[in-house]
Design an enzyme around this catalytic site. Structure first.
Site, PDB file in Angstrom:
ATOM      1  CG  ASP A 100      -1.942   1.039   1.233  1.00 54.14           C
ATOM      2  OD1 ASP A 100      -2.018   1.836   0.270  1.00 54.14           O
ATOM      3  OD2 ASP A 100      -2.448   1.400   2.208  1.00 54.14           O
ATOM      4  CG  ASP A 102      -2.100   6.327   2.274  1.00 52.84           C
ATOM      5  OD1 ASP A 102      -2.834   7.222   1.299  1.00 52.84           O
ATOM      6  OD2 ASP A 102      -2.711   6.454   3.400  1.00 52.84           O
ATOM      7  CG  ASP A 256       0.761   1.063   6.212  1.00 53.81           C
ATOM      8  OD1 ASP A 256       1.149   0.599   7.049  1.00 53.81           O
ATOM      9  OD2 ASP A 256      -0.376   1.774   6.213  1.00 53.81           O
TER      10      ASP A 256
END
Lengths: 354, 374
Positions: A100, A102, A256
Site C-alpha cells: 500500500d 499512500d 505501509d
C-alpha cells in the site's frame, strides 16, 4: 469527524448516485473470490458488515445492489470457509502479498487543508492534490521495478490499482503458491528490503583491502547493488563508499508495513466506489499507471451537474482537474463528480441534481 | 528377517542420515515395515550403543566420530533422536542443534553437487550455478587490484528462491548478515556462497529433525532400554532439570522489583524463545542481558535464564553478563538498545509508543503499583 453527518438529503442524493452506478456496472473480483471473505460499509452505519462470502458473481452483484455499499472489500487471505465468524473457523489457506502506497505518507507531500464550518463548529479537512499523487505514482513505479527485477514477478502477476482516494494498492497474484503462505515476519523482511531497514553497506560493498580500487555496482547485479546503481550520477567521486551511502535514501520505497504484514487484510474491490471520494477503484497496467492523472474521468459521475452549498471557502483548490473558487454557504453549480467528492468530505451540501 | 543387498552404497547417509526417512530406510533394508520398537528389541546391539554415544556427546559437547557403517549410523541417529526426545525439550534441542551443526561442517567440506543433493533430498530448491570448469557461479566484480589490475571477484555459487530463503532464516533475522535487505536478490532468487548455503541448510535440518520427532513419539523405552534412558537422564546437568523452578519465581517478584508481566513485548518474545530452548542470536542475547541488568536483575539470575539455551556455557555467560553490567573490563555499563535500534535489528514485535523498552517496563510497573495501591 466521522460522527459528523451532513444532511440526510445530501446523503440520500449521494446514495442514489451509488445505486445507479452499481445497477449498471459489474465489479471485478479475483477468480478465487469464493475462497475470500467480503466486507462492506453502508451509508447508514459506521460498522462493517463482515464475514460475507459468495458462491457466484451474480449473488455478489445482487447483494451489492441491495445494500448499496459505501465501501467494498475482499480479503487478501484465502480461506476454506470464508463466511465463518472467527479466524479459527475460517481455516486460513494463504494470503496474497499486498503493498500500500499512500500519498499523504510521502515526504514532501503537503495536502491542502480546508476548514469546514458545520453546525456551528470548525473541522479541518485534508484534500489530496495531484502533486502528492504524482509522488505516490513515482514510488509505485519503483516498487514495481523491484518486484519484477528482484523478486522475479512478471507484470501479469502484479495487480496495481488506484484506491479511489490517496494511493495505490499492489496485489501479487503469484504463479508460485509458496508466496501465499509466507509468515508475517517473512513479509516484514520484504518491507525492510524495500525500505532499506537494517541495510549494512558492508554487505553491498564487501570490506576489502586497501590495494583494491572499488568499482561501481552495475544494473545487471542483484539486491541493493542494483538499486543503488540506478541512482549513480557522479561517478568521479573520491570516497566511493560515502557516495554510495548517500544514495541509499533515494532508493528507499516507503510502503505501509502494517498492510503487508497483516495476513487478513481487506482489499478494495476493483470497480467499486471509494466512499470517501465517489471515485472508482481502477486497475492500472504499467502504461496506464504511467499516464495516470488525478482527473475527472476517475469519477463515473461526469454527465450531470449539481447545485451545492459549500461548508468552507475553497480558493484555487485543485480537484479532479478543476480549480475550485467556492465561497462558504453560497450556492454554486458544479459537476456531479465534484459535488459528490465534496459531499463525502463534508465540504458541501448537495441541494439539487440537474 | 531378510537382508536386501541392493541398497546403494551411499556414504552420504553416514554424514546426512536425515535425508531419508527412517521408515523408508528400514523398509528398504528389511523389505517390509519394521517399527523402531521392534528394532530396539531385536536389532543389533550396536544400534542402541551408538545412539547412546550420540546423545551423550551432544549433551556433553563432545565430538562425535561416526563409524563408517551406514545402517549403524542411520539407525543410531534416529534412535538417538527418539532417546533425546524422551529425555525432554532441552535434550532434544541440544541433540538437534548438535546434529545440524555437524552436518554444516560436513557440508562445508563437501562438493557443490553433494550440497545440492542434500538440499533436494528434503525438498529445498537449491541450484548450483557453476560448472566443473568454473565453480564461481554468479561473478560480482567488486573492484580491481591496484598493483596487478586484476578484477577482485566475489563468487555466489548457489541460488535459492526468495520464499525458501525467507522460510529458512526465520530464526536468524536479528543478525544483519541474514536479513533479506543485505542479500543479493535477483529475479526471485537469493544468490549465496557455499558457507552461507551450508548455514541455511543447517537451519532446514533443524526444522526437519524437530518435525520428524512426531513420527517417533510412539516409541516406547522399556526394560533394558528404559534403564538406558534413566541412566542418561541422570547425566543431564542438574541445572537443566529444574531450570523452570530456579528461574520463574525469581523473575516474578524479587522483593517487589521484577514483574514479568511488565516486560515489553520484544523482551517477552526473547524470553519465550529461550524458554523454548531456542538458541538466541548475538543481538537477542545482548538485548536481553542488558535489559535485565537495567531493571535490576542480579547477574546470577540472568545467568540462570541463559541456562535454557542449548549452547549454554556457564563460565562464558557469567563473564559476558558481568562485562555488560560494568563489573569487568572497561567497567562501562552498557545501555539498552532503543526501540529504533530494536526495530532495525528485527526484534521489535509491537508498537508500544515508547522510545526505549526500559521505559515500557517502568510505565507498566508504575501502573501496576497504582492498581495495587488503590
Amino acid at each position: 469527524m466521522s460522527h459528523l453527518e451532513l444532511s440526510s438529503k445530501t446523503k440520500n442524493i449521494v446514495k442514489e448516485f451509488f445505486r445507479d452506478y452499481y445497477s449498471k456496472v459489474d465489479v471485478k473480483v479475483p477468480d478465487d473470490f469464493v475462497m475470500r471473505e467480503f466486507a462492506f460499509q453502508t451509508f447508514d452505519s459506521e460498522s462493517y458488515i463482515r464475514h460475507k462470502s459468495f458462491s457466484s458473481l451474480s449473488l455478489l452483484k445482487e447483494y451489492m445492489i441491495s445494500i448499496i455499499p459505501k465501501h467494498s472489500y475482499f480479503s487478501s487471505a484465502l480461506y476454506q470457509n470464508p463466511g465463518a465468524d472467527s479466524m479459527d473457523e475460517k481455516g486460513w489457506i494463504g494470503s496474497n502479498l499486498i503493498f500500500d502506497i499512500d500519498a499523504d505518507e510521502i515526504r514532501g507531500c503537503s495536502p491542502v487543508k480546508v476548514s469546514a464550518y458545520i453546525n456551528g463548529e470548525y473541522h479541518d479537512v485534508e484534500l489530496i492534490n495531484d502533486e502528492c499523487l504524482e509522488l505516490a505514482k513515482e514510488r509505485e513505479v519503483e516498487l514495481l521495478d523491484i518486484l519484477v527485477n528482484d523478486f522475479g514477478f512478471t507484470y501479469d502477476e502484479l495487480e496495481v490499482q488506484f484506491s479511489g482516494n490517496r494511493g495505490f494498492h499492489t496485489m501479487v497474484r503469484p504463479k508460485d503458491a509458496a508466496w501465499l503462505t509466507l509468515s508475517s515476519s517473512a513479509r516484514k523482511e520484504i518491507i525492510d528490503y524495500l525500505k532499506g531497514m537494517g541495510l549494512d553497506i558492508r554487505y553491498v560493498i564487501p570490506d576489502i583491502k586497501k590495494k583494491v580500487k572499488l568499482s561501481l555496482p552495475k544494473p545487471s547485479e542483484g539486491g541493493w547493488r542494483r538499486r543503488i546503481s540506478k541512482k549513480l550520477t557522479d561517478v568521479s567521486n573520491e570516497d566511493l563508499i560515502e557516495y554510495l551511502k548517500s544514495l541509499i535514501p533515494k532508493c528507499v520505497v516507503e510502503v505501509d508495513e502494517k498492510v503487508t504484514m497483516d495476513l487478513s487484510r481487506l482489499v478494495r474491490v476493483q470497480g467499486s466506489l471509494n466512499g470517501k471520494t465517489g471515485l472508482k477503484v481502477v486497475r492500472l497496467d504499467s502504461r496506464s499507471l504511467h499516464n495516470f492523472k488525478f482527473e475527472e474521468e476517475l469519477s463515473p459521475f461526469t454527465d450531470r451537474t449539481a447545485i451545492v452549498l459549500p461548508t468552507a471557502d475553497m480558493r484555487k483548490v485543485k480537484l479532479l482537474g478543476y480549480e475550485l473558487e467556492l465561497t462558504g454557504y453560497m450556492s454554486f453549480r458544479v459537476p456531479a463528480s465534484i459535488a459528490i467528492y465534496l459531499a463525502l468530505n463534508k465540504l458541501a451540501y448537495i441541494m439539487k441534481v440537474i | 528377517m531378510r537382508m536386501v543387498n541392493s541398497i546403494p552404497k551411499l556414504p552420504l547417509y553416514v554424514k546426512y542420515p536425515f535425508i531419508t526417512s527412517f521408515n523408508e530406510y528400514l523398509k528398504r533394508l528389511y523389505g517390509g515395515h519394521v517399527s523402531i520398537t521392534y528394532l530396539l528389541e531385536h536389532g543389533r546391539q550396536e544400534y542402541v550403543e551408538r545412539a547412546v554415544v550420540r546423545v551423550r556427546s551432544a549433551l556433553k559437547n563432545l565430538k562425535y566420530i561416526p563409524t563408517g557403517s551406514e545402517d549403524v549410523e542411520l539407525s543410531a541417529f534416529y534412535i538417538g533422536l527418539a532417546l533425546a526426545s524422551a529425555l525432554g525439550g532441552w535434550c532434544l534441542r541440544k541433540y538437534v542443534d548438535t546434529e545440524a551443526k555437524r552436518s554444516y561442517e560436513y557440508l562445508l567440506g563437501d562438493s557443490e553437487e553433494v550440497i545440492v543433493r542434500v538440499a533436494n533430498a528434503f525438498g529445498i530448491h537449491l541450484e548450483f550455478l557453476g560448472s566443473p570448469q568454473d565453480v564461481c557461479g554468479e561473478r560480482v566484480v567488486i573492484g580491481y587490484d591496484t598493483t596487478t589490475s586484476k578484477p577482485v571477484v566475489y563468487c555466489l555459487q548457489f541460488r535459492t528462491p526468495v520464499t525458501t530463503y525467507l522460510t529458512g532464516i526465520s530464526k536468524l533475522t536479528t543478525e544483519p548478515k541474514w536479513k533479506l535487505v543485505n542479500q543479493y536478490v535477483k529475479g526471485g532468487y537469493i544468490y549465496l556462497g557455499k558457507k552461507e548455503v551450508s548455514r541455511l541448510l543447517q537451519e532446514f535440518i533443524k526444522y526437519r529433525l524437530l518435525s520428524s520427532v512426531s513420527d517417533l513419539s510412539n516409541v516406547k523405552f522399556e526394560g533394558k532400554i528404559g534403564d538406558i534412558v534413566d541412566r542418561l537422564r541422570e547425566e543431564i546437568p542438574a541445572q537443566k532439570v529444574g531450570v523452570d523452578k530456579l528461574y520463574e519465581p525469581a523473575l516474578k517478584v524479587v522483593a517487589g522489583r521484577v514483574v514479568e508481566e511488565a516486560h515489553p513485548p520484544c523482551i517477552k518474545n526473547i524470553i519465550e524463545g529461550i524458554r523454548r530452548n531456542e538458541n538466541l542470536t548475538h543481538h537477542q542475547r545482548f538485548a536481553l542481558a542488558v535489559y535485565l541488568i537495567n531493571i535490576g536483575v542480579d547477574v546470577e539470575q540472568i545467568v540462570d535464564l541463559f541456562r535454557y539455551a542449548p549452547d549454554f556455557n556457564e563460565r562464558m555467560t557469567k563473564y559476558q553478563v558481568e562485562h555488560l553490567a560494568g563489573l569487568r573490563g572497561s567497567k562501562r555499563k552498557y545501555s539498552m538498545y532503543n526501540c529504533d535500534k530494536m526495530k532495525s535489528l528485527g526484534m521489535c514485535v509491537a508498537e508500544c509508543n515508547v522510545k526505549n523498552p526500559l521505559i515500557y517496563y517502568k510505565r507498566i510497573l508504575e501502573k501496576l503499583n497504582r492498581e495495587v495501591n488503590c
